[in-house]
Enzyme design. Structure first.
Site, PDB file in Angstrom:
ATOM      1  N   CYS A  95      54.993  70.537   1.311  1.00 34.50           N
ATOM      2  CA  CYS A  95      53.932  70.565   2.332  1.00 34.50           C
ATOM      3  C   CYS A  95      52.667  69.844   1.877  1.00 34.50           C
ATOM      4  O   CYS A  95      51.772  69.602   2.685  1.00 34.50           O
ATOM      5  CB  CYS A  95      53.618  72.004   2.704  1.00 34.50           C
ATOM      6  N   HIS A 120      47.106  72.149   6.180  1.00 31.34           N
ATOM      7  CA  HIS A 120      48.546  72.223   6.422  1.00 31.34           C
ATOM      8  C   HIS A 120      48.806  73.387   7.382  1.00 31.34           C
ATOM      9  O   HIS A 120      48.331  74.508   7.169  1.00 31.34           O
ATOM     10  CB  HIS A 120      49.266  72.432   5.083  1.00 31.34           C
ATOM     11  N   ASN A 134      55.535  75.345  11.175  1.00 29.70           N
ATOM     12  CA  ASN A 134      55.255  74.656   9.920  1.00 29.70           C
ATOM     13  C   ASN A 134      56.211  73.462   9.789  1.00 29.70           C
ATOM     14  O   ASN A 134      57.412  73.648   9.578  1.00 29.70           O
ATOM     15  CB  ASN A 134      55.452  75.656   8.772  1.00 29.70           C
TER      16      ASN A 134
HETATM   17  O1  UT7 Z   1      54.515  75.585   3.949  1.00 23.19           O
HETATM   18  C1  UT7 Z   1      54.527  76.326   2.771  1.00 23.19           C
HETATM   19  C2  UT7 Z   1      53.557  77.338   2.819  1.00 23.19           C
HETATM   20  N1  UT7 Z   1      54.120  78.559   3.365  1.00 23.19           N
HETATM   21  C3  UT7 Z   1      53.287  79.476   3.772  1.00 23.19           C
HETATM   22  O2  UT7 Z   1      52.110  79.241   3.773  1.00 23.19           O
HETATM   23  C4  UT7 Z   1      53.815  80.831   4.192  1.00 23.19           C
HETATM   24  C5  UT7 Z   1      52.828  81.884   3.730  1.00 23.19           C
HETATM   25  N2  UT7 Z   1      53.220  83.239   4.101  1.00 23.19           N
HETATM   26  C6  UT7 Z   1      53.120  83.690   5.366  1.00 23.19           C
HETATM   27  O3  UT7 Z   1      52.753  82.960   6.265  1.00 23.19           O
HETATM   28  C7  UT7 Z   1      53.416  85.145   5.607  1.00 23.19           C
HETATM   29  O4  UT7 Z   1      53.543  85.823   4.377  1.00 23.19           O
HETATM   30  C8  UT7 Z   1      54.687  85.390   6.469  1.00 23.19           C
HETATM   31  C9  UT7 Z   1      54.436  84.964   7.893  1.00 23.19           C
HETATM   32  C10 UT7 Z   1      55.865  84.618   5.898  1.00 23.19           C
HETATM   33  C11 UT7 Z   1      55.036  86.869   6.480  1.00 23.19           C
HETATM   34  O5  UT7 Z   1      53.935  87.609   6.980  1.00 23.19           O
HETATM   35  P1  UT7 Z   1      53.426  88.920   6.201  1.00 23.19           P
HETATM   36  O6  UT7 Z   1      52.350  89.490   7.004  1.00 23.19           O
HETATM   37  O7  UT7 Z   1      53.119  88.501   4.788  1.00 23.19           O
HETATM   38  O8  UT7 Z   1      54.686  89.857   6.283  1.00 23.19           O
HETATM   39  P2  UT7 Z   1      55.522  90.501   5.083  1.00 23.19           P
HETATM   40  O9  UT7 Z   1      56.364  89.496   4.389  1.00 23.19           O
HETATM   41  O10 UT7 Z   1      54.600  91.363   4.258  1.00 23.19           O
HETATM   42  O11 UT7 Z   1      56.467  91.499   5.869  1.00 23.19           O
HETATM   43  C12 UT7 Z   1      55.949  92.631   6.578  1.00 23.19           C
HETATM   44  C13 UT7 Z   1      57.089  93.345   7.250  1.00 23.19           C
HETATM   45  C14 UT7 Z   1      58.259  93.634   6.315  1.00 23.19           C
HETATM   46  O12 UT7 Z   1      58.813  94.880   6.720  1.00 23.19           O
HETATM   47  P3  UT7 Z   1      58.440  96.219   5.885  1.00 23.19           P
HETATM   48  O13 UT7 Z   1      58.879  95.953   4.484  1.00 23.19           O
HETATM   49  O14 UT7 Z   1      56.962  96.378   6.034  1.00 23.19           O
HETATM   50  O15 UT7 Z   1      59.246  97.266   6.603  1.00 23.19           O
HETATM   51  C15 UT7 Z   1      59.241  92.539   6.627  1.00 23.19           C
HETATM   52  O16 UT7 Z   1      60.577  92.930   6.387  1.00 23.19           O
HETATM   53  O17 UT7 Z   1      57.613  92.516   8.284  1.00 23.19           O
HETATM   54  C16 UT7 Z   1      59.023  92.357   8.096  1.00 23.19           C
HETATM   55  N3  UT7 Z   1      59.385  91.015   8.583  1.00 23.19           N
HETATM   56  C17 UT7 Z   1      59.673  90.771   9.865  1.00 23.19           C
HETATM   57  N4  UT7 Z   1      59.714  91.550  10.942  1.00 23.19           N
HETATM   58  C18 UT7 Z   1      60.014  90.977  12.110  1.00 23.19           C
HETATM   59  C19 UT7 Z   1      59.453  89.865   7.859  1.00 23.19           C
HETATM   60  N5  UT7 Z   1      59.781  88.842   8.665  1.00 23.19           N
HETATM   61  C20 UT7 Z   1      59.911  89.372   9.908  1.00 23.19           C
HETATM   62  C21 UT7 Z   1      60.239  88.832  11.155  1.00 23.19           C
HETATM   63  N6  UT7 Z   1      60.279  89.666  12.237  1.00 23.19           N
HETATM   64  N7  UT7 Z   1      60.492  87.524  11.339  1.00 23.19           N
END
Ligand code: UT7
Length: 335
Positions: free
Chosen positions: A118, A260, A290
């Protein structure tokens, strides 16, 4: 870490291309356990474009973006001296830039791929500027293009909701004015965290020589979203501040923040840390998700087409992602 200044490289034109096929959050929620509400709240993404046709690759998008950039200024492709294709999803491991060169008939150019996920477009633009600044070349085409849909595990809801396909291009030319165009940059890498976001190579086949040779293939994208989020929000503002400081430019002189397009929350958090008004943040993540190396030039082209960016505007551009790599390039818009 390198911090440097440079002058003499101006963006003449932009172009972009995305696939026709749109996939909404609702459609993704039919495939994996997610919802429109979760995706919009956590990422700001509403839909993304995916390359769906047979035999289509990153080349098709890169060529279209380049041709649109050329057409905007009616430039003959034979004027291009160098093509840098920033991509992490080539259709050939030896590189795809040469195929772009052939298809757009840039017969006088040398062409190579640059792999930096990225951050690829930022690194490509800075690389182009070096060739222009030292007088080696006069006109460089920089393309950021990725089709990460081909490397996504469509059963992994933590990644498949995020990515889209696309391409963006700029044509950069040597310019005489010392205070125009690309004013400065700051680039960084920390390979200690490369495992947090990768498409890794896995060995799985033994060829029976003595000693034996192992062969394998690339896996799907894996990402520790939380760690990448924290990294982006903590490191990108520092890179921007260092770059501005080196150029002796105050934050209040920034007209546009072009990051980005990974996640709307990341864009807001970085703007917030820098006390930059959200009105100055360029964002199209809701429409395209993205798009990796394409995201910055795609958003730039859209902002230019919409007449948002005016002559002499100061644009702070930052890329971040796998590697881990991150970096900033500061531009005074000259068109
Ligand atoms: O281009 C390279 C750069 N990449 C990035 O910049 C990505 C950076 N990271 C992010 O944008 C975020 O961390 C994400 C969007 C990927 C995830 O968001 P988050 O607020 O950090 O969520 P999380 O990973 O902490 O997950 C929270 C909860 C989890 O459930 P529990 O453990 O709280 O029960 C996940 O299992 O959300 C769950 N979860 C989902 N639920 C519904 C994870 N993905 C999903 C989903 N739909 N797609």
């Amino acid at each position: 870490m390198e911090l440097s200044t440079m002058q003499g490289a101006c963006i003449l034109t932009t172009g972009s291309a995305v696939p026709d096929s749109t996939i909404s959050n609702h459609e993704i929620s039919q495939v994996v356990d997610t919802s429109n509400e979760w995706i919009v709240t956590r990422t700001g993404i509403k839909e993304r474009r995916l390359l769906t046709g047979c035999n289509q690759s990153v080349i098709d998008l890169a060529v279209l973006a380049a041709q649109r950039a050329l057409k905007n200024i009616e430039m003959n492709p034979q004027e291009i001296d160098l093509i840098i294709l920033a991509t992490s999803s080539p259709n050939d491991l030896f590189g795809s830039a040469s195929q772009v060169q052939a298809k757009i008939k840039a017969v006088n150019s040398v062409a190579f791929d640059l792999t930096a996920a990225c951050s690829g477009f930022v690194l490509g633009l800075v690389t182009a500027a070096q060739f222009l600044q030292n007088g080696a070349y006069h006109t460089v085409l920089v393309i950021g293009a990725d089709v990460l849909s081909k490397w996504i595990d469509w059963e992994d809801r933590s990644t498949c909701i995020l990515f889209g396909d696309g391409a963006g291009a700029v044509i950069v030319q040597a310019c005489s004015s010392l205070n125009n165009g690309i004013l400065g940059f700051n680039l960084n890498t920390d390979g200690n965290y490369s495992h947090q976001l990768s498409i890794s190579y896995k060995e799985n086949r033994l060829v029976d020589f003595k000693p034996p040779i192992m062969q394998g293939a690339f896996d799907y994208i894996t990402m520790n979203g939380k760690e990448i989020y924290k990294f982006a929000v903590s490191q990108v503002p520092l890179s921007i501040l260092k770059c501005l400081q080196k150029l002796d430019i105050n934050l209040d002189k920034v007209d546009w923040l072009l990051l980005h397009q990974a996640n709307e929350r990341i864009l807001k958090a970085i703007a917030d840390k820098l006390s930059i008004d959200l009105m100055k943040v360029i964002s199209n993540v809701s429409k395209y998700g993205n798009t990796s190396a394409a995201s910055i030039p795609l958003a730039l082209d859209e902002a230019v087409q919409q007449d948002k960016i005016k002559k002499n505007d100061l644009i702070v551009i930052s890329g971040f992602g796998a590697g881990l790599t991150w970096g900033t390039v500061i531009i005074k818009w000259t068109n």
